[in-house]
Design an enzyme around this catalytic site. Structure first.
Site, PDB file in Angstrom:
ATOM      1  N   HIS A 145       0.837  -1.203   0.000  1.00 44.89           N
ATOM      2  CA  HIS A 145       0.000   0.000   0.000  1.00 44.89           C
ATOM      3  C   HIS A 145       0.871   1.253   0.000  1.00 44.89           C
ATOM      4  O   HIS A 145       0.562   2.247  -0.664  1.00 44.89           O
ATOM      5  CB  HIS A 145      -0.927   0.003   1.218  1.00 44.89           C
ATOM      6  CG  HIS A 145      -1.952  -1.086   1.182  1.00 44.89           C
ATOM      7  ND1 HIS A 145      -2.775  -1.374   2.245  1.00 44.89           N
ATOM      8  CD2 HIS A 145      -2.289  -1.969   0.215  1.00 44.89           C
ATOM      9  CE1 HIS A 145      -3.572  -2.373   1.943  1.00 44.89           C
ATOM     10  NE2 HIS A 145      -3.286  -2.752   0.713  1.00 44.89           N
ATOM     11  N   TYR A 159       1.543 -13.685  -6.132  1.00 44.58           N
ATOM     12  CA  TYR A 159       0.310 -12.953  -6.417  1.00 44.58           C
ATOM     13  C   TYR A 159       0.448 -11.481  -6.022  1.00 44.58           C
ATOM     14  O   TYR A 159       0.110 -10.576  -6.789  1.00 44.58           O
ATOM     15  CB  TYR A 159      -0.863 -13.592  -5.678  1.00 44.58           C
ATOM     16  CG  TYR A 159      -2.191 -12.920  -5.928  1.00 44.58           C
ATOM     17  CD1 TYR A 159      -2.953 -13.244  -7.052  1.00 44.58           C
ATOM     18  CD2 TYR A 159      -2.692 -11.964  -5.049  1.00 44.58           C
ATOM     19  CE1 TYR A 159      -4.172 -12.633  -7.289  1.00 44.58           C
ATOM     20  CE2 TYR A 159      -3.904 -11.351  -5.275  1.00 44.58           C
ATOM     21  CZ  TYR A 159      -4.648 -11.685  -6.396  1.00 44.58           C
ATOM     22  OH  TYR A 159      -5.851 -11.061  -6.620  1.00 44.58           O
ATOM     23  N   TYR A 160       0.969 -11.228  -4.837  1.00 41.87           N
ATOM     24  CA  TYR A 160       1.151  -9.850  -4.404  1.00 41.87           C
ATOM     25  C   TYR A 160       2.423  -9.237  -4.957  1.00 41.87           C
ATOM     26  O   TYR A 160       2.540  -8.008  -5.029  1.00 41.87           O
ATOM     27  CB  TYR A 160       1.066  -9.760  -2.875  1.00 41.87           C
ATOM     28  CG  TYR A 160      -0.368  -9.671  -2.430  1.00 41.87           C
ATOM     29  CD1 TYR A 160      -1.036  -8.457  -2.395  1.00 41.87           C
ATOM     30  CD2 TYR A 160      -1.095 -10.822  -2.132  1.00 41.87           C
ATOM     31  CE1 TYR A 160      -2.379  -8.376  -2.047  1.00 41.87           C
ATOM     32  CE2 TYR A 160      -2.440 -10.752  -1.785  1.00 41.87           C
ATOM     33  CZ  TYR A 160      -3.068  -9.522  -1.742  1.00 41.87           C
ATOM     34  OH  TYR A 160      -4.404  -9.446  -1.423  1.00 41.87           O
ATOM     35  N   HIS A 190      -0.913 -11.963   4.503  1.00 44.57           N
ATOM     36  CA  HIS A 190      -1.405 -12.748   3.375  1.00 44.57           C
ATOM     37  C   HIS A 190      -0.784 -14.143   3.326  1.00 44.57           C
ATOM     38  O   HIS A 190      -1.033 -14.902   2.395  1.00 44.57           O
ATOM     39  CB  HIS A 190      -1.145 -12.016   2.058  1.00 44.57           C
ATOM     40  CG  HIS A 190      -2.028 -10.830   1.847  1.00 44.57           C
ATOM     41  ND1 HIS A 190      -3.396 -10.941   1.722  1.00 44.57           N
ATOM     42  CD2 HIS A 190      -1.743  -9.505   1.739  1.00 44.57           C
ATOM     43  CE1 HIS A 190      -3.916  -9.733   1.552  1.00 44.57           C
ATOM     44  NE2 HIS A 190      -2.935  -8.848   1.554  1.00 44.57           N
ATOM     45  N   ARG A 195     -11.760 -16.422  -2.327  1.00 40.96           N
ATOM     46  CA  ARG A 195     -12.196 -15.068  -2.681  1.00 40.96           C
ATOM     47  C   ARG A 195     -12.709 -15.057  -4.105  1.00 40.96           C
ATOM     48  O   ARG A 195     -12.163 -15.737  -4.971  1.00 40.96           O
ATOM     49  CB  ARG A 195     -11.025 -14.094  -2.542  1.00 40.96           C
ATOM     50  CG  ARG A 195     -11.376 -12.635  -2.808  1.00 40.96           C
ATOM     51  CD  ARG A 195     -10.124 -11.772  -2.791  1.00 40.96           C
ATOM     52  NE  ARG A 195     -10.448 -10.358  -2.830  1.00 40.96           N
ATOM     53  CZ  ARG A 195      -9.562  -9.376  -2.957  1.00 40.96           C
ATOM     54  NH1 ARG A 195      -8.275  -9.664  -3.056  1.00 40.96           N
ATOM     55  NH2 ARG A 195      -9.936  -8.116  -2.989  1.00 40.96           N
TER      56      ARG A 195
END
Length: 494
Positions: free
Chosen positions: A50, A105-106, A261, A286
């Site tokens: 973020h 993924y991140y 995560h 999800r």
């Protein structure tokens, strides 16, 4: 959104009147930048993806409107000390091999602000040599993002949606920028597989090289990606049987927890072959941006099942998840890894951990072996657990395909089923059958895309083989109905 808006404004600024530019800059761009920086210090100065998005957004805005103060804040943090900000994130969030702590993924998600803002820094302030920082860490990050894929899709470890792959927008930027920096023709084959472009000068150069017939195969290879900013927090080992990207591949997850995560699956693995996931990882529970499924957010089952150890191909002790299912505890420990073996006929990874459970040490050695005795490469898996006291040990294998046959007699639950347990993810597993192991080797064979796979296991004869299916206690049908064979034994060692 400011990352995209700042890029767009920079591209069209020269076509606007002075009045239009002033209106956009004062009433939109500066307002948004002030909100993201001074107005949100807890995010802007956070060493987290973020924070990466926030600093990149403000920095790109600074370049677009000609405000060097914004750029310096973005690079060095709000107080410009360098203890936070974009450069600090480059130093901390990636391992020396370019592995991102939260997983591929991140890594994909964070890659775009990293490479887009870095490209802007390279253009406007080449003296910073940003793509050379930390031995070219951002270039490494682009390559390792590609390496963490099979069949065009990213390895679904930790919180990950399984449909994300190399054609994502973030990697469209990443591949074109990496090609512009390196001239590596292997990247052109990735661009061809992506099948689309972003409208940037770097993408244009990629397109021109592809049109000129310069495409070469990308060098997918066996490799170790160390975890942790200093490379000492375990590793993700990728074992590939050959240079063929569709050949057998084994991913052994010996990494650190991966922050919030992360999943509780120390020494877990995924196995690929023939372009498909054969022994799979569930990924995240999800439905991204699907309003009908909890607004597209992570479902409650993500914490209750998908993160739990039993949801992975990892050893479970006493039906408890690793570290008691506590993320803060998990973040404190990582496996110890042994040297990676990489020869033409043998690819081998080994790791151990003694902190996942009190009083229990775990060690797993896995290999891909190529030999004339076998038509295809085979996978070898040696899982060891040792303790001074007796425990229950369960080792799941989530296999993808249709069960064909076994060499043991199954007591199938054909008229009624019960969940395997009441907590730690077991409440979401139906027990569909059970069997006693066969002396010597117990075998289960399944079919996947016209190819047979057999799991041969040697385990104590007083153990048990449990057949299970995901879907118990799931009234909203949030979980995929995947199947597993669970090898169970009890004692001081297994």
């Amino acid at each position: 959104w400011l990352v995209h808006i700042a890029q767009s404004y920079g591209a069209i600024k020269d076509t606007l009147s002075a009045e239009q530019s002033a209106h956009i800059e004062s009433d939109l761009l500066r307002n948004m930048s002030e909100f993201l920086s001074d107005g949100s210090p807890e995010t802007f100065d956070k060493i987290h993806n973020h924070g990466t998005w926030a600093t990149a957004a403000v920095g790109l805005t600074g370049y677009a409107i000609g405000d060097s103060d914004y750029v310096e804040q973005a690079l060095l943090g709000l107080n410009k000390s360098g203890e936070t900000g974009f450069l600090k994130q480059m130093d901390v969030l990636f391992s020396p091999d370019g592995y991102y702590n939260e997983g591929p993924y991140y890594q994909r998600y964070a890659l775009m602000p990293f490479v887009v803002f870095a490209q802007a820094v390279q253009t406007h302030n080449p003296e910073r040599k940003i793509f050379e920082r930390r031995d070219g860490i951002l270039k490494k990050a682009i390559y390792t993002t590609v390496q963490q894929s099979y069949g065009g899709l990213f390895f679904p470890i930790n919180d990950a949606l399984k449909d994300k792959g190399i054609a994502t927008t973030e990697l469209l930027y990443g591949v074109s920028i990496a090609y512009d920096l390196t001239g590596d023709k292997g990247l052109l084959s990735i661009a061809a597989a992506q099948g689309k472009f972003v409208l940037t000068p770097e993408s244009r150069r990629v397109s021109e090289a592809m049109s000129a017939g310069q495409i070469e195969p990308f060098d997918y290879k066996t490799m170790r990606l160390r975890d942790g900013d200093d490379g000492t927090q375990g590793a993700l080992d990728i074992l590939r049987a050959s240079a063929d990207p569709m050949a057998s591949a084994l991913v052994m997850k010996n990494t650190s927890q991966g922050l919030g995560h992360g999943h509780f699956d120390k020494l877990g693995f995924i196995y690929y072959d023939n372009g498909r996931e054969i022994i799979s990882d569930y990924g995240a529970a999800r439905f991204l941006n699907i309003e009908a499924k909890y607004g597209g957010h992570y479902l409650a089952e993500n914490n209750a099942f998908a993160k739990q150890t039993i949801a992975h191909n990892a050893l479970v002790v006493d039906r408890e998840s690793h570290f008691g299912g506590d993320t803060a505890t998990g973040n404190m420990y990582a496996p110890s890894v042994q040297p990676l073996v990489n020869t033409p006929d043998l690819k081998l990874s080994s790791a151990s951990i003694d902190t996942a459970y009190d009083g229990v040490s775990l060690k797993r050695t896995m290999a891909i072996l190529t030999d004339a005795a076998f038509e295809k490469p085979i996978m070898v898996d040696l899982m060891q657990a040792r303790s001074d006291s007796a425990h229950s040990y369960e080792l799941p294998f989530y296999y993808q395909g249709q069960l064909i046959e076994t060499n043991f007699n199954i007591d199938a639950r054909t008229t009624s089923r019960s969940p395997l347990g009441t907590e730690n993810g077991y409440q979401y597993l139906w027990e569909t059958g059970s069997a006693a192991p066969v002396s010597g080797q117990s075998q289960i064979t399944w079919l996947n895309d016209n190819r047979f796979y057999t799991l041969s296991s040697s385990m104590p004869v007083d153990g048990e083989i449990i057949l299970a299916q995901v879907g118990a206690n799931d009234p909203n049908y949030n979980l995929r109905r995947e199947t597993a064979a669970i090898l169970k034994s009890e004692g001081k060692a297994s």
